[in-house]
Scaffold this active site. Structure first.
Site, PDB file in Angstrom:
ATOM      1  N   ASP A  74     120.756   7.805  70.227  1.00  0.00           N
ATOM      2  CA  ASP A  74     120.494   8.748  70.643  1.00  0.00           C
ATOM      3  C   ASP A  74     119.915   8.957  71.621  1.00  0.00           C
ATOM      4  O   ASP A  74     120.098   7.694  72.782  1.00  0.00           O
ATOM      5  CB  ASP A  74     118.757   9.594  70.504  1.00  0.00           C
ATOM      6  CG  ASP A  74     118.549   9.757  68.659  1.00  0.00           C
ATOM      7  OD1 ASP A  74     119.113  10.623  67.623  1.00  0.00           O
ATOM      8  OD2 ASP A  74     117.785   9.832  68.286  1.00  0.00           O
ATOM      9  N   LYS A  75     120.358   9.793  72.737  1.00  0.00           N
ATOM     10  CA  LYS A  75     121.052  10.030  74.218  1.00  0.00           C
ATOM     11  C   LYS A  75     119.313   8.772  74.528  1.00  0.00           C
ATOM     12  O   LYS A  75     119.545   8.113  76.013  1.00  0.00           O
ATOM     13  CB  LYS A  75     120.622  10.850  74.471  1.00  0.00           C
ATOM     14  CG  LYS A  75     120.607  10.724  76.565  1.00  0.00           C
ATOM     15  CD  LYS A  75     121.197  12.248  76.971  1.00  0.00           C
ATOM     16  CE  LYS A  75     120.288  12.769  78.769  1.00  0.00           C
ATOM     17  NZ  LYS A  75     120.490  13.988  79.214  1.00  0.00           N
TER      18      LYS A  75
END
Length: 325
Positions: A144-145
């Protein structure tokens, strides 16, 4: 602009199932892209051109794929500094910083890990640049970012296929570090076996159950615990996912009543952590060409450790030690 020459044919050994599904799993491309290759006569099964995507495979057949060169993609190589953990001719392992998206997607063309990697090397070809999954050459798994830590990217088509198969067949072992923000009750390891699927209403979220839920297992081991001052317990935990579902660790910790510190999707914002306190610290996987087991390690980041100390926690001696199982 980034253009690639036509790649050499890809030779694979089939697993049982539908041809399009098997090729998608082995190559990491979408089933729609694989179906287009089959329709264009680019796939052979035991030296015969495959007639249809629904062809049933017994397993063991020889598959040959002539992956076409992609159209020129509007993804610019960028000179972005990377923390490289390991690199050879087949793959590169990077300690991804928080805030960096793994690959370009519709509406996101710059600042990604793929942009940074293209600034230093060629990556395996991908034809469906504007597909639903975005442009992800060489990508076999994602973070995830706002999750930091170890991520592996293939540098050749063959390495990509073999790494994708290793992740699919669960030949990899992962260890994450997280801060569980209150409500932790267990004094020892906790195994969560709860399927994860798309939230029926909030489509950007995943949930236990949900639409098209798939099996998901995670082992959580508390490394340290500390009262949060409100009658609950914070925990510094090791998470070892046995499967690789979207947001799996975040969903499973929220399911336990201990969402990750700073996770605004499954918990709430934190005053001491500007992002979700989740770090991919360890990854073991077989090298795609030699089969040798690689042990990759990204040290625990300062912001996560600083948040734990700011909350009154004490860092355990075993923080950077883990025997993955």
């Amino acid at each position: 602009m980034n253009a690639f020459p036509a790649p050499s044919p890809l030779h694979l050994e089939a697993t049982p199932g539908r041809l399009d599904a098997v090729l998608a799993a082995l190559t990491g491309h979408s089933r729609s892209q694989v179906a287009a290759w089959i329709a264009d006569g680019l796939v052979q099964v035991d030296h015969e051109v495959a007639a249809k995507a629904s062809l049933k495979l017994r397993g063991g057949e020889g598959l040959t794929v002539q992956v076409p060169p992609p159209p020129e993609a509007s993804v610019e190589p960028e000179q972005i500094r990377l923390d490289v953990l390991f690199e050879d001719e087949a793959l590169i392992a990077v300690n991804k910083p928080p805030g960096m998206i793994t690959h370009p997607a519709p509406g996101v063309r710059s600042g990604t890990l793929v942009n940074a990697l293209l600034g230093r090397m060629d990556l395996p070809q991908q034809t469906d640049f504007d597909g639903e999954g975005g442009y992800r050459p060489g990508i076999v798994h994602r973070l995830d970012k706002d999750t930091s830590g170890v991520i592996v990217v293939a540098k050749t088509v063959e390495a990509h296929a073999r790494l994708a198969a290793a992740f699919k067949d669960r030949e990899t072992r992962k260890g994450y570090l997280a801060i569980a923000a209150g409500g932790w009750k267990a004094s020892g390891p906790v195994r969560v076996d709860a399927p994860v699927g798309r939230h029926p209403v909030q489509r950007q979220r995943m949930t236990v159950g949900g639409a098209n839920a798939r099996d998901a297992q995670t082992l959580f081991t508390p490394l340290a615990a500390h009262p949060d001052g409100h009658g609950r317990t914070l925990a510094l935990v090791r998470a070892q996912p046995r499967t690789g579902r979207t947001h799996q660790i975040r969903v499973h910790l929220a399911h336990l009543g201990s969402p990750i510190l700073g996770d605004t999707v499954y918990g709430r914002a934190s005053e001491v952590m500007a992002r979700q306190a989740l770090h991919a610290q360890f990854l073991d996987l077989p090298h795609p060409m030699t089969g040798e087991l690689l042990h990759l390690h990204a040290p625990a980041p300062d912001d996560l450790l600083g948040a734990w100390v700011a909350l009154g926690g004490t860092l355990p001696d075993t923080l950077e030690m883990l025997e993955l199982s």
